[in-house]
Write an enzyme that holds these catalytic residues in place. Structure first.
Site, PDB file in Angstrom:
ATOM      1  N   ASN A 101       0.797  -1.233   0.000  1.00  0.00           N
ATOM      2  CA  ASN A 101       0.000   0.000   0.000  1.00  0.00           C
ATOM      3  C   ASN A 101       0.827   1.278   0.000  1.00  0.00           C
ATOM      4  O   ASN A 101       0.311   2.357   0.290  1.00  0.00           O
ATOM      5  CB  ASN A 101      -0.971  -0.002   1.189  1.00  0.00           C
ATOM      6  CG  ASN A 101      -0.232  -0.062   2.518  1.00  0.00           C
ATOM      7  OD1 ASN A 101       0.989  -0.211   2.546  1.00  0.00           O
ATOM      8  ND2 ASN A 101      -0.957   0.077   3.602  1.00  0.00           N
ATOM      9  N   ASP A 153       6.093 -17.105  14.489  1.00  0.00           N
ATOM     10  CA  ASP A 153       7.106 -16.841  15.496  1.00  0.00           C
ATOM     11  C   ASP A 153       6.379 -16.729  16.834  1.00  0.00           C
ATOM     12  O   ASP A 153       5.386 -16.007  16.946  1.00  0.00           O
ATOM     13  CB  ASP A 153       7.810 -15.519  15.163  1.00  0.00           C
ATOM     14  CG  ASP A 153       9.290 -15.572  15.438  1.00  0.00           C
ATOM     15  OD1 ASP A 153       9.664 -15.968  16.550  1.00  0.00           O
ATOM     16  OD2 ASP A 153      10.075 -15.220  14.531  1.00  0.00           O
ATOM     17  N   ASP A 206      10.959 -18.222  19.812  1.00  0.00           N
ATOM     18  CA  ASP A 206      12.010 -17.254  20.102  1.00  0.00           C
ATOM     19  C   ASP A 206      12.668 -17.530  21.460  1.00  0.00           C
ATOM     20  O   ASP A 206      11.965 -17.741  22.457  1.00  0.00           O
ATOM     21  CB  ASP A 206      11.360 -15.853  20.112  1.00  0.00           C
ATOM     22  CG  ASP A 206      12.370 -14.734  20.089  1.00  0.00           C
ATOM     23  OD1 ASP A 206      13.108 -14.633  19.093  1.00  0.00           O
ATOM     24  OD2 ASP A 206      12.425 -13.964  21.061  1.00  0.00           O
ATOM     25  N   GLU A 238      14.376 -21.672  19.103  1.00  0.00           N
ATOM     26  CA  GLU A 238      15.605 -20.891  18.986  1.00  0.00           C
ATOM     27  C   GLU A 238      16.304 -21.019  20.329  1.00  0.00           C
ATOM     28  O   GLU A 238      15.859 -20.455  21.329  1.00  0.00           O
ATOM     29  CB  GLU A 238      15.303 -19.421  18.672  1.00  0.00           C
ATOM     30  CG  GLU A 238      16.579 -18.678  18.298  1.00  0.00           C
ATOM     31  CD  GLU A 238      16.546 -17.196  18.634  1.00  0.00           C
ATOM     32  OE1 GLU A 238      17.326 -16.437  18.052  1.00  0.00           O
ATOM     33  OE2 GLU A 238      15.746 -16.792  19.491  1.00  0.00           O
ATOM     34  N   HIS A 275      17.176 -13.205  10.211  1.00  0.00           N
ATOM     35  CA  HIS A 275      17.014 -11.751  10.364  1.00  0.00           C
ATOM     36  C   HIS A 275      17.946 -11.138  11.407  1.00  0.00           C
ATOM     37  O   HIS A 275      17.935  -9.932  11.602  1.00  0.00           O
ATOM     38  CB  HIS A 275      15.559 -11.476  10.752  1.00  0.00           C
ATOM     39  CG  HIS A 275      15.229 -12.051  12.097  1.00  0.00           C
ATOM     40  ND1 HIS A 275      15.206 -13.417  12.335  1.00  0.00           N
ATOM     41  CD2 HIS A 275      14.968 -11.466  13.285  1.00  0.00           C
ATOM     42  CE1 HIS A 275      14.925 -13.631  13.608  1.00  0.00           C
ATOM     43  NE2 HIS A 275      14.776 -12.470  14.203  1.00  0.00           N
ATOM     44  N   ASP A 276      18.716 -11.967  12.116  1.00  0.00           N
ATOM     45  CA  ASP A 276      19.657 -11.463  13.128  1.00  0.00           C
ATOM     46  C   ASP A 276      21.102 -11.530  12.664  1.00  0.00           C
ATOM     47  O   ASP A 276      22.011 -11.166  13.410  1.00  0.00           O
ATOM     48  CB  ASP A 276      19.571 -12.314  14.409  1.00  0.00           C
ATOM     49  CG  ASP A 276      18.261 -12.153  15.154  1.00  0.00           C
ATOM     50  OD1 ASP A 276      17.617 -11.092  15.020  1.00  0.00           O
ATOM     51  OD2 ASP A 276      17.886 -13.107  15.870  1.00  0.00           O
TER      52      ASP A 276
HETATM   53  O1  TEU Z   1      17.117 -13.398  19.127  1.00  0.00           O
HETATM   54  C1  TEU Z   1      17.760 -13.982  20.207  1.00  0.00           C
HETATM   55  C2  TEU Z   1      19.091 -13.595  20.469  1.00  0.00           C
HETATM   56  O2  TEU Z   1      19.768 -14.282  21.192  1.00  0.00           O
HETATM   57  C3  TEU Z   1      19.606 -12.354  19.901  1.00  0.00           C
HETATM   58  O3  TEU Z   1      20.114 -11.580  20.941  1.00  0.00           O
HETATM   59  C4  TEU Z   1      20.676 -12.693  18.971  1.00  0.00           C
HETATM   60  O4  TEU Z   1      21.735 -13.312  19.654  1.00  0.00           O
HETATM   61  C5  TEU Z   1      21.171 -11.439  18.382  1.00  0.00           C
HETATM   62  O5  TEU Z   1      20.102 -10.802  17.752  1.00  0.00           O
HETATM   63  C6  TEU Z   1      22.217 -11.731  17.390  1.00  0.00           C
HETATM   64  O6  TEU Z   1      22.759 -10.509  17.040  1.00  0.00           O
HETATM   65  C7  TEU Z   1      15.737 -13.445  19.123  1.00  0.00           C
HETATM   66  C8  TEU Z   1      15.216 -12.836  17.835  1.00  0.00           C
HETATM   67  O7  TEU Z   1      15.613 -13.633  16.752  1.00  0.00           O
HETATM   68  C9  TEU Z   1      15.697 -11.427  17.749  1.00  0.00           C
HETATM   69  O8  TEU Z   1      15.339 -10.818  16.534  1.00  0.00           O
HETATM   70  C10 TEU Z   1      15.085 -10.684  18.906  1.00  0.00           C
HETATM   71  O9  TEU Z   1      15.596  -9.374  18.933  1.00  0.00           O
HETATM   72  C11 TEU Z   1      15.375 -11.359  20.245  1.00  0.00           C
HETATM   73  O10 TEU Z   1      15.170 -12.759  20.218  1.00  0.00           O
HETATM   74  C12 TEU Z   1      14.442 -10.823  21.305  1.00  0.00           C
HETATM   75  O11 TEU Z   1      13.148 -11.264  21.070  1.00  0.00           O
HETATM   76 CA    CA Z   2       2.557  -1.459   3.739  1.00  0.00          CA
END
Ligand code: TEU
Ligand code: CA
Length: 554
Positions: free
Chosen positions: A25, A100, A201, A257, A330-331
């Site tokens: 959008n 998630d 998570d 995780e 994504h981390d």
């Molecule tokens: O990440 C868990 C986690 O241990 C993170 O601190 C990870 O080690 C770090 O991002 C690596 O750089 C999970 C999710 O995947 C993350 O996106 C969240 O920010 C976090 O939990 C808190 O929910």
């Molecule tokens: Ca949007």
């Protein structure tokens, strides 16, 4: 007949980070209708399961990993009707969706926390981890993983609460049976809606010890909370309870995780008796480069050490459990920038990494954009970053620990989570086909060169190579169930292993360097199952070459 066969062992998972996937959008933020638009693309790729990073209501302190309502959808992403539509469209195309599940903590804007912080005793008073301060200070020296103290003083309750992550992510008190019941009923609600499982998570953090003493101080002023919070005393008891009351009642996929997990612990989380989870994410191969400032570091890693980790996990879980396979999420930074070569050998190295991972034993996870070889963001200024972890770390390391700004900018460029969070590059138009508006985070400036549209019809593209790998996994039980054996372990250039299943033997040979590397295992007669070079290697592997042989023996 394979008695251990399970659909989630045979599946390939694709992780969607909704905020950066597809904006429908024009507000610059990806959303659920955007995902629906791209289901045909995902179906074409051939993945079986979509894992959605959090889409729940959230004030977005940590991009949705801070949830204020588990049973509602984030306004930016759409409505519950949009979600139901996405779920049924995905199901119609034969793809499953896993959610998630973020239940170590909530947002401080969740109604449970708003009640819990009230001075008057109520049903929620004990839903979080509250502790008295010590002589006007925090209860102990624990440092938050997102910087600063892990304790925040709450004026209204006159007490401190624990937050392993940001202060807007208070940790839930899992010792409280009411908390657990509330979570289980929320999970049932989603499963009854038809979702196909959960990625949980930081599930290894939900049980804390009763010991709230100071942690060890390494660098800086804060102590390490990990020994008090990772794989805590009741974590398996809670997961067995969750399994009994929720998970075992549905045919779903569950992946935990589990930050800080060892092989021995992983066997408990995901053992043969199936009374907790199906599989877990371990992070040893992601943390190999860590140094004195944790992940903020730029020293190179050794291939022999990387292989040692895979070897340990492949064999360690072989008889009792199931592995997850991933190079990115994504981390983490982009795989091709981190383990491959995002310059001259971009295409070859992206395919090599995919081969190396997808031929192993376990369920592969592809992170959005990996299948087209997306690279690190290349941000030059702190203002380009959006991630709370990166921004807090910058201030902590530069302002408090005295690291130079230039050095820290290099670390961010190399390892920041935002490297993986730039928008998906769909085409070469302005906005990269991601948005018609202003993207919430800058688009990687290489979208003219690297984009999905360019690759879909190119037989030789990274996208089509991933398609082949996924197809092969669906066709060959040896790839899913074969026994793993690492070869030439000491090599710092080649990653070589065999998979064997019934009369099939697969030999996987990957060159992790930009040089020609001789290898005696190269064979002329055997069938090449897949390779990233079109003509056959004879005596040596070419830069980032990957080749898989298939042999039948009786
Ligand atoms: O990440 C868990 C986690 O241990 C993170 O601190 C990870 O080690 C770090 O991002 C690596 O750089 C999970 C999710 O995947 C993350 O996106 C969240 O920010 C976090 O939990 C808190 O929910
Ligand atoms: Ca949007």
């Amino acid at each position: 007949m394979n008695n251990d066969a399970k659909w989630w062992k045979e599946a390939v998972v694709y992780q969607i980070y909704p905020k950066s996937f597809k904006d429908s959008n024009g507000d610059g933020i990806g959303d659920l209708p955007g995902i629906v638009e791209k289901l045909d693309y995902l179906h074409e790729l051939g993945v079986d399961v979509l894992w959605l990073s959090p889409i729940y209501k959230s004030p977005n302190d940590d991009n949705g990993y801070d949830i204020s309502d588990y049973q509602d959808i984030m306004d930016d992403f759409g409505t519950m009707e949009d979600f139901e539509h996405l779920l049924s469209e995905a199901h119609d195309k034969g793809m499953k969706i896993i959610m998630d599940l973020v239940v170590n903590h909530t947002s401080d804007e969740h109604s449970w926390f708003m009640e819990s912080r009230k001075p008057q005793e109520n049903e929620y008073s004990d839903f979080y981890i509250w502790k008295e301060g010590k002589n006007g200070n925090a209860p102990n020296n624990w440092g938050s993983w997102f910087g600063g103290s892990a304790w925040e003083y709450d004026e209204s309750k006159k007490s401190y609460y624990l937050h392993i992550f940001s202060k807007k992510q208070p940790d839930l008190n899992w010792k409280n049976a009411e908390v657990r019941e509330k979570i289980y009923s929320m999970m049932r609600w989603w499963l009854d809606k038809g979702v196909d499982g959960f990625r949980m998570d930081v599930i290894s953090l939900i049980s804390k010890t009763d010991d709230f003493s100071d942690g060890k101080v390494d660098e800086g002023i804060y102590g390490d909370l990990a020994p008090f919070c990772i794989n805590g005393p009741h974590v398996h008891e809670y997961l067995k309870e969750m399994n009994e009351k929720v998970l075992s009642r549905y045919d779903i996929m569950t992946v935990g995780e589990t930050t800080g997990v060892t092989v021995e612990e992983a066997k408990k989380y995901s053992g043969k008796n199936e009374d907790e989870l199906n599989m877990v994410f371990q992070f040893e191969h992601m943390e190999l480069g860590n140094g004195k400032y944790g992940k903020w570091n730029d020293s190179p890693i050794k291939l022999s050490q990387l292989k040692e980790i895979f070897d340990k996990w492949q064999n360690g879980l072989a008889d009792t459990s199931w592995n997850t396979l991933f190079w990115s999420n994504h981390d983490q930074p982009r795989a091709v920038s981190r383990f491959g070569n995002d310059g001259k050998y971009w295409r070859e190295s992206a395919k090599m990494l995919a081969t190396c991972l997808h031929m192993m034993r376990g369920t592969p996870f592809i992170y959005q954009g990996e299948e087209i070889g997306m690279t690190n963001a290349g941000f030059e200024s702190l203002d380009d970053y959006r991630d709370i972890e990166s921004i807090n770390a910058f201030h902590e390391l530069v302002d408090e620990l005295g690291i130079s700004k230039e050095k820290m900018m290099l670390y961010l460029k190399k390892i920041s989570r935002d490297n993986a969070r730039t928008p998906m590059q769909w085409d070469a138009s302005e906005g990269a086909g991601f948005t018609e508006g202003n993207p919430w985070i800058n688009i990687n400036c290489n979208y003219h060169v690297i984009n999905a549209q360019k690759q879909i019809n190119d037989e030789d593209s990274i996208f089509n190579y991933y398609r082949k790998l996924i197809k092969l996994r669906h066709e060959k039980p040896a790839i899913v169930y074969g026994k793993f054996q690492m070869l030439i372990k000491e090599s710092e250039e080649l990653f070589v292993y065999e998979r064997s299943y019934e009369e099939t033997v697969l030999t996987v040979i990957c060159n992790f360097t930009d040089k020609n590397i001789p290898c005696e295992l190269l064979r002329e007669r055997e069938d090449v199952l897949i390779s990233n070079y079109s003509n056959r290697a004879v005596k040596e592997l070419r830069p980032y070459e990957a080749i898989v042989y298939e042999r039948k023996c009786r």
